[in-house]
Each structure stands twice: as C-alpha cells, then as structure tokens.
Design an enzyme around this catalytic site. Structure first.
Site, PDB file in Angstrom:
ATOM      1  N   GLY A  31     -26.351  33.746  38.994  1.00  0.00           N
ATOM      2  CA  GLY A  31     -25.812  34.089  40.301  1.00  0.00           C
ATOM      3  C   GLY A  31     -26.852  34.825  41.120  1.00  0.00           C
ATOM      4  O   GLY A  31     -27.687  35.550  40.573  1.00  0.00           O
ATOM      5  N   CYS A  53     -28.323  41.819  35.881  1.00  0.00           N
ATOM      6  CA  CYS A  53     -28.583  41.487  37.279  1.00  0.00           C
ATOM      7  C   CYS A  53     -30.061  41.150  37.441  1.00  0.00           C
ATOM      8  O   CYS A  53     -30.929  41.830  36.892  1.00  0.00           O
ATOM      9  CB  CYS A  53     -28.223  42.692  38.156  1.00  0.00           C
ATOM     10  SG  CYS A  53     -28.507  42.439  39.922  1.00  0.00           S
ATOM     11  N   LEU A  54     -30.328  40.097  38.222  1.00  0.00           N
ATOM     12  CA  LEU A  54     -31.722  39.709  38.443  1.00  0.00           C
ATOM     13  C   LEU A  54     -32.492  40.802  39.188  1.00  0.00           C
ATOM     14  O   LEU A  54     -33.723  40.800  39.164  1.00  0.00           O
ATOM     15  CB  LEU A  54     -31.788  38.396  39.224  1.00  0.00           C
ATOM     16  CG  LEU A  54     -31.252  37.155  38.478  1.00  0.00           C
ATOM     17  CD1 LEU A  54     -31.331  35.934  39.378  1.00  0.00           C
ATOM     18  CD2 LEU A  54     -32.019  36.916  37.180  1.00  0.00           C
ATOM     19  N   HIS A  69     -19.335  40.363  40.860  1.00  0.00           N
ATOM     20  CA  HIS A  69     -20.673  40.964  40.813  1.00  0.00           C
ATOM     21  C   HIS A  69     -21.475  40.577  42.049  1.00  0.00           C
ATOM     22  O   HIS A  69     -22.087  41.428  42.704  1.00  0.00           O
ATOM     23  CB  HIS A  69     -21.368  40.501  39.522  1.00  0.00           C
ATOM     24  CG  HIS A  69     -22.798  40.915  39.398  1.00  0.00           C
ATOM     25  ND1 HIS A  69     -23.247  41.784  38.415  1.00  0.00           N
ATOM     26  CD2 HIS A  69     -23.903  40.576  40.115  1.00  0.00           C
ATOM     27  CE1 HIS A  69     -24.552  41.969  38.565  1.00  0.00           C
ATOM     28  NE2 HIS A  69     -24.984  41.237  39.582  1.00  0.00           N
ATOM     29  N   GLU A  70     -21.476  39.280  42.377  1.00  0.00           N
ATOM     30  CA  GLU A  70     -22.271  38.814  43.521  1.00  0.00           C
ATOM     31  C   GLU A  70     -21.694  39.308  44.846  1.00  0.00           C
ATOM     32  O   GLU A  70     -22.432  39.634  45.779  1.00  0.00           O
ATOM     33  CB  GLU A  70     -22.379  37.286  43.522  1.00  0.00           C
ATOM     34  CG  GLU A  70     -23.011  36.664  42.283  1.00  0.00           C
ATOM     35  CD  GLU A  70     -24.359  37.258  41.923  1.00  0.00           C
ATOM     36  OE1 GLU A  70     -25.078  37.735  42.824  1.00  0.00           O
ATOM     37  OE2 GLU A  70     -24.688  37.266  40.725  1.00  0.00           O
ATOM     38  N   GLN A  94     -30.315  39.964  47.804  1.00  0.00           N
ATOM     39  CA  GLN A  94     -31.312  40.116  46.735  1.00  0.00           C
ATOM     40  C   GLN A  94     -32.655  39.512  47.103  1.00  0.00           C
ATOM     41  O   GLN A  94     -33.672  39.835  46.491  1.00  0.00           O
ATOM     42  CB  GLN A  94     -30.801  39.481  45.431  1.00  0.00           C
ATOM     43  CG  GLN A  94     -29.622  40.224  44.819  1.00  0.00           C
ATOM     44  CD  GLN A  94     -29.150  39.571  43.544  1.00  0.00           C
ATOM     45  OE1 GLN A  94     -28.349  38.650  43.575  1.00  0.00           O
ATOM     46  NE2 GLN A  94     -29.672  40.020  42.410  1.00  0.00           N
ATOM     47  N   HIS A 100     -22.903  42.638  45.859  1.00  0.00           N
ATOM     48  CA  HIS A 100     -24.227  42.636  46.510  1.00  0.00           C
ATOM     49  C   HIS A 100     -24.099  42.534  48.031  1.00  0.00           C
ATOM     50  O   HIS A 100     -24.913  43.087  48.766  1.00  0.00           O
ATOM     51  CB  HIS A 100     -25.079  41.464  46.022  1.00  0.00           C
ATOM     52  CG  HIS A 100     -25.747  41.686  44.697  1.00  0.00           C
ATOM     53  ND1 HIS A 100     -26.710  42.650  44.494  1.00  0.00           N
ATOM     54  CD2 HIS A 100     -25.612  41.051  43.509  1.00  0.00           C
ATOM     55  CE1 HIS A 100     -27.129  42.595  43.235  1.00  0.00           C
ATOM     56  NE2 HIS A 100     -26.480  41.626  42.606  1.00  0.00           N
TER      57      HIS A 100
HETATM   58 ZN    ZN Z   1     -26.811  41.155  40.657  1.00  0.00          ZN
END
Ligand code: ZN
Length: 200
Positions: free
Chosen positions: A72, A120-121, A162-163, A77, A166
C-alpha cells in the site's frame, strides 16, 4: 504499508485495471519519504477531476510501491498532497489488478477491535502492533472517477485504514500504545521517537 504480512485478506470488489508491471524496477519514479519528514504530516486535499494526470500519478505510485515491495502507498508518502492511495495485496499475481482509491471516506466500521502488526514503507524495518476495527466500509472514486463502495475485512481492512491515516498526516506509529516497544523498534532502525505524534 510494508509487505511482510500473512495474506489474510479477502478483498471484495477490485476496480478497473491499471496497466503496470509488478516487477520491481531499480529506478522508481518516486522516492518514499520517511518518518521525520514534514511532508508526511501535511493533510492531503480532495481530488476534483479524475483525469489522465491522476491516473498517471496512480501508475507512478504503483511502480514506486512495487519497487519497494509494499502492499500500500498513499500520495503524501511521495510528497503529493492529494487524496489518492494504491493497494495491492497480490504482489505475486501479475493478473490481479491493484486497487486505487481516490477521495476515500470511511462510511462504517464493524467486526471486532483487533490487534495486528503493521509496517510502513515510510518507516522501513519497523513492525509494531496496532489496534483497529477488523471491518471497514469505504466509499471512494476509482481511477476512472466512478463512485465505488467497498466492504473489507482482514488485511484489506487493515491496509485501507493504514493508508487513509496517511491522507490525514497520521502514521501507524502514532497509534502504537506500547511505548517501550515503540522506542525500541524505532531506535533499532535509526528513527527518532520525537517524530511520533501519539493519538490522544
Ligand atoms: Zn504507511
């Protein structure tokens, strides 16, 4: 969201196909910002017209996400403050289309409140337990601008929440309640606890 999760998800309805290879590329179009970078804390704006520029951005986000082996990615991000996120729980299945959510809104939550380990990335290598509802209903527009509704459970429900955080400048570490584990996990990977903004 990072990829090292068991595939628990049963995704409901997937939107139309965006033609992007899932093979990781060496030079993705975007770098992914990391915890401590202010761009991650800026709320995203709603998208007006869903046009080719939005679809192009979604494609570039997918390529960047696949390059990082993530499941995701939200536009903030990559430093773009628009309400756009991409999800793909089937990285090994080239034929399975990714999910693109534009202007997503949670219209309902249900199931149970469950604990699940997230990554998380933007905080690579850190995996910590987060508590969230197990089922969510979301309304959004797909990459063609079509209004859609989705009821998700399992990993898909987790990933959507989660996304969507962001898009509001919220990171999963803000929701971690075990402060000892939070400090340990962050310091192991060189992140600063001072960059976490705990949810009250
Ligand atoms: Zn994330």
């Amino acid at each position: 969201m990072a990829s090292s999760f068991a595939k628990l998800a049963r995704s409901a309805e997937l939107s139309g196909r965006l033609q992007v290879s899932k093979d990781p590329v060496d030079n993705p179009p975007y770098d992914i910002h990391q915890l401590g970078d202010a761009v991650l804390r800026t709320p995203a704006r709603r998208i007006g017209k869903v046009d080719e520029a939005v679809r192009s951005l979604a494609r570039d986000m997918l390529v960047s996400m696949y390059a990082a082996r993530g499941i995701g990615l939200a536009a903030p991000q990559i430093g773009v403050h628009q309400q756009l996120l991409v999800i793909d729980l089937e990285l090994e299945d080239a034929a399975s289309p990714p999910l693109v959510l534009i202007n997503p809104e949670i219209t309902g939550v249900g199931g149970t409140i469950c604990t699940y380990e997230e990554g998380c990335l933007s905080i690579p290598g850190v995996y910590l337990d987060v508590v969230r509802p197990s089922v969510v209903e979301v309304s959004f527009r797909d990459e063609m601008g079509r209004p859609k509704r989705l009821k998700a459970d399992g990993l898909m429900a987790r990933c959507i929440q989660h996304e969507m955080d962001h898009l509001n400048g919220v990171l999963f570490v803000d929701r971690v309640t075990d402060d000892a584990k939070l400090r340990e996990g962050l310091s192991e990977k060189g992140f600063d606890r001072a960059d976490v903004r705990p949810i009250a």
